[in-house]
Each structure stands twice: as structure tokens, then as C-alpha cells.
Design a protein around this motif. Structure first.
Motif, short mmCIF file in Angstrom:
data_model
loop_
_atom_site.label_atom_id
_atom_site.label_comp_id
_atom_site.label_asym_id
_atom_site.label_seq_id
_atom_site.Cartn_x
_atom_site.Cartn_y
_atom_site.Cartn_z
N SER A 172 0.82 -1.20 0.00
CA SER A 172 0.00 0.00 0.00
C SER A 172 0.86 1.26 0.00
CB SER A 172 -0.94 -0.01 1.22
OG SER A 172 -1.81 -1.11 1.18
N VAL A 173 1.94 1.25 0.79
CA VAL A 173 2.82 2.42 0.84
C VAL A 173 3.46 2.66 -0.52
CG1 VAL A 173 4.96 3.31 1.82
CG2 VAL A 173 3.26 2.27 3.31
N LEU A 174 3.95 1.61 -1.18
CA LEU A 174 4.55 1.77 -2.50
C LEU A 174 3.54 2.27 -3.52
CD1 LEU A 174 6.80 -1.42 -2.70
CD2 LEU A 174 7.52 0.94 -2.28
N ARG A 175 2.31 1.75 -3.48
CA ARG A 175 1.30 2.17 -4.44
C ARG A 175 0.91 3.63 -4.22
NH1 ARG A 175 -1.48 -1.94 -4.12
NH2 ARG A 175 -2.92 -1.34 -2.47
N VAL A 176 0.78 4.05 -2.95
CA VAL A 176 0.42 5.44 -2.66
C VAL A 176 1.55 6.39 -3.06
CG1 VAL A 176 -0.10 7.05 -0.79
CG2 VAL A 176 -1.23 4.83 -0.87
N ALA A 195 -0.17 12.89 3.83
CA ALA A 195 -0.68 12.53 2.51
C ALA A 195 -0.46 11.06 2.18
CB ALA A 195 -0.01 13.41 1.44
N ILE A 196 0.26 10.33 3.02
CA ILE A 196 0.53 8.91 2.77
C ILE A 196 -0.22 8.03 3.75
CG2 ILE A 196 2.33 7.14 2.79
CD1 ILE A 196 4.27 9.16 1.73
N ILE A 197 -0.26 8.43 5.04
CA ILE A 197 -0.85 7.58 6.07
C ILE A 197 -2.33 7.35 5.83
CG2 ILE A 197 -1.38 7.43 8.52
CD1 ILE A 197 1.25 8.75 9.13
N ILE A 198 -3.08 8.42 5.53
CA ILE A 198 -4.53 8.28 5.35
C ILE A 198 -4.87 7.37 4.17
CG2 ILE A 198 -6.68 9.53 4.97
CD1 ILE A 198 -5.42 9.94 7.72
N PRO A 199 -4.28 7.56 2.99
CA PRO A 199 -4.58 6.60 1.90
C PRO A 199 -4.16 5.17 2.22
CG PRO A 199 -3.60 8.61 1.02
CD PRO A 199 -3.45 8.69 2.50
#
Length: 361
Positions: A172-176, A195-199
Motif C-alpha cells: 500500500s505504501v509503495l502504491r500510494v 498525505a501517505i498515512i490516510i490513503p
């Protein structure tokens, strides 16, 4: 043997046996040279044999987690009673505590022996965590669930879902991050966290809901009707058998316990547990398409991990000081060839196993 090195994915259970062998070996020693060698072996095998799959992206998180474990173990020696030893490195003001907290000390003298003991313990725990992370990066969790016996299917599903949390977060982190770069996001470090944690959390929640719906549509958790007597006999066999396995393993690892509690109780417990699993699996009906088979590479992987654990067990009775350096008289830890050679056997899968199949573009 003609197709031994043809690219293919290995059986996930073989990787877990290999990783557990390394973890057991790490639990037997506090020698930093051996622990660092085990870390190097695990990292080398992961780099050489991991696939371009989501679950293989989480190994870096386990390395960071291991580093945090070491730092916290040393930090706790600073805060809670780090004065055991003669070589005092730092004298901090001690905070007085009430009488009901007798035996607990906050701050005070900090000795080199105490800090070194915290570093050894933290490095051992971090090595075990990294070994499990290596198995998580090499083994396909879906294939592992497919290989679970029917009696352990529901429990195995819950365990495998829990083990796949880190790989899913890494994916998920890489995709975001990739999506932010495509949108022209320029924030770095702490400015980009919001901007990364919420997605990432939203993506994890969506995956959880999809998994729950998929499991419910496949009838997960629904069991057939079983007679009360059969359920009672099955549960008794499984509980008594697992208790026997626990007592037998403890007696095997602890040399001070009576020998009749070691191998006989362990074998009897395993037989009873297998009978219980057999009876419990009769009420779970599963179909398998192309069941996974063990071949020569899987045997090599599992045997290398078991060999590492056996070598550390054998050498611990020959010269224990090489595996557990003394913290009374400070000196450089010694390194003997037999345990080092045993640990290096764990690197065999990097050379004697086929490469994973490439992921289609």
C-alpha cells in the motif's frame, strides 16, 4: 533432476522450516558474531530468492523493526537499572521510588556490562524477528493456506491473514507513493506523512472488507453438524496431545528435567494430537486443485534450516562460552569454527534452489 534449477516458486512450508531453524539457532546464542552471521545469511537468501510479489516487499520493514528492538533494549538499560557491573560509564541522578516499587530503579549508574547485555539480548530478539520476516518475504501466504491440513484450516486462515499485514502495508505504501509521484507530489519526509498515512489506512480497510466478504461467500466459519460425543473425543485428544507436546519440548530443551518427560511424552503427545487433527479434519470438506508437492529443492531448504539449529544445539554443549559471551569480565566475544560453519549452512538455499518465476508484466 534435469529440471532441478528451472525457475519455479518453492513450497512455502519449506521456507518456514528454514526460517524457524535459523530463529531457533539465534535463540541459542548471544554471541554477536554468530547473530550477525545469521542476519547476513537470512538477508542474502532473501535477496537471492525472493520474487517480485507484494509479500516480498515487507522485508525492509522487518529490518527496521529489528533495529528499533535493539535501540529500545539498550535504552531500557539506561532508564531501568543499568548499574550491574564494575565498569561504570555514566552516573545519572537516581529517581527515588516508593516502597511498594522496591527492586525497581530509575536512572542511576550505567555500566558497560549492563549496556552490553541489553545489546546482546536485543540483537538476539531482532535476529529472530528478521528470520521470521525472511520467511514472510519468501513464502507465498496464499499457497501456505492452501497447504494447511483441514483440521487447522480456520485457525491457519486467521494466522496467515495476520502474517500478511506487513506485506499488505508495504504494498500500500509503495502504491500510494507511486500515485503521488504521478500527480506531481513534492512533499518529503514529515511533510508528506499526512498525505501517505490516510490513503494507506483507507486501502488497508478496503482490503479487509474485501477479504471478509470473500471469506463469507466461501462459507468460512460454517461447520457441519457433529455429534457431541465425537466433538468431545476430538477436543480431548487435541488438548491432551498439545499439552504433551509442550511438556516434551520443554523437557527436551531443559536438561535439568527428568528424561522420561522428554522424548516419551513428546512422541505420545504428537501421536494424540495427530489423532485429534485426523478426527477433526473429517468434518471439514475441502477440494484442492493441483496440490503442492515437495521436491528435492524443498527438502534441501528445510534440511539446511534444521541443520543450522542442530549444529547450534550440539556446539552449545561442547563450549558454551563461545555461544554466550561472559558479561562479568569484559572481553571480545570468541568465535569458533563449528558453530560458524553450522550457521553458514543456512545459505545453501541461495545456491541450491531454483530462482522464482518472473512476475508477468
Amino acid at each position: 533432476m534435469r529440471g532441478y534449477f528451472l525457475p519455479r516458486d518453492m513450497h512455502p512450508a519449506a521456507w518456514w522450516v528454514w526460517a524457524l531453524g535459523l530463529a531457533v539457532a539465534a535463540s541459542r546464542t548471544t554471541n554477536p558474531w554468530l547473530l550477525l552471521t545469521i542476519l547476513a545469511v537470512a538477508c542474502y537468501v532473501v535477496v537471492a530468492r525472493r520474487a517480485d510479489a507484494p509479500w516480498a516487499m515487507a522485508f525492509r520493514l522487518y529490518l527496521w523493526l529489528g533495529g528499533v528492538i535493539v535501540v529500545f533494549r539498550v535504552f531500557f538499560r539506561f532508564v531501568f537499572g543499568g548499574g550491574e557491573g564494575e565498569t561504570i560509564l555514566l552516573r545519572l541522578p537516581e529517581i527515588p521510588l516508593p516502597k511498594w516499587a522496591a527492586g525497581i530503579r530509575v536512572l542511576g549508574d550505567v555500566s558497560a556490562e549492563s549496556l552490553l547485555g541489553g545489546f546482546y539480548d536485543g540483537l538476539r530478539l531482532a535476529t529472530m524477528v528478521v528470520c521470521l520476516g525472511a520467511a514472510n518475504a519468501l513464502a507465498n501466504p496464499k499457497r501456505l493456506l492452501k497447504a494447511m491440513p483441514p483440521a487447522l484450516y480456520e485457525i491457519g486462515t486467521a494466522v496467515i491473514v495476520a502474517m500478511s499485514v506487513f506485506p499488505q502495508l508495504a504494498e500500500s505504501v509503495l502504491r500510494v507513493r507511486r500515485a503521488r509521484k504521478l500527480r506531481g507530489g513534492t512533499g518529503k519526509r514529515f511533510h508528506a506523512l499526512h498525505a501517505i498515512i490516510i490513503p494507506v489506512l483507507e486501502d488497508a480497510l478496503d482490503r479487509s472488507l474485501q477479504l471478509a466478504a470473500s471469506m463469507d461467500s466461501r462459507g468460512y466459519g460454517r461447520a457441519g453438524k457433529v455429534a457431541v460425543r465425537a466433538r468431545l473425543v476430538t477436543g480431548t485428544l487435541m488438548v491432551v496431545g498439545l499439552l504433551g507436546v509442550c511438556v516434551g519440548i520443554y523437557a527436551t530443551l531443559d536438561g535439568s528435567t527428568p528424561r522420561f518427560l522428554a522424548a516419551p511424552v513428546l512422541v505420545a503427545g504428537m501421536l494424540l494430537a495427530l489423532m485429534g487433527f485426523r478426527f477433526a479434519g473429517r468434518r471439514v470438506h475441502r477440494t484442492r486443485y493441483r496440490p503442492d508437492r515437495w521436491h528435492a529443492p524443498e527438502i534441501v531448504v528445510a534440511a539446511s534450516g534444521i541443520a543450522v539449529a542442530v549444529m547450534l544445539f550440539v556446539t552449545s554443549s561442547v563450549n558454551p562460552t563461545n555461544l554466550n559471551p561472559s558479561l562479568i569480565h569484559l572481553s571480545w566475544p570468541l568465535l569458533a569454527w563449528p558453530p560458524l560453519a553450522g550457521v553458514l549452512l543456512g545459505a545453501a538455499p541461495a545456491f541450491l534452489t531454483p530462482t522464482p518465476e518472473p512476475v508477468p508484466a
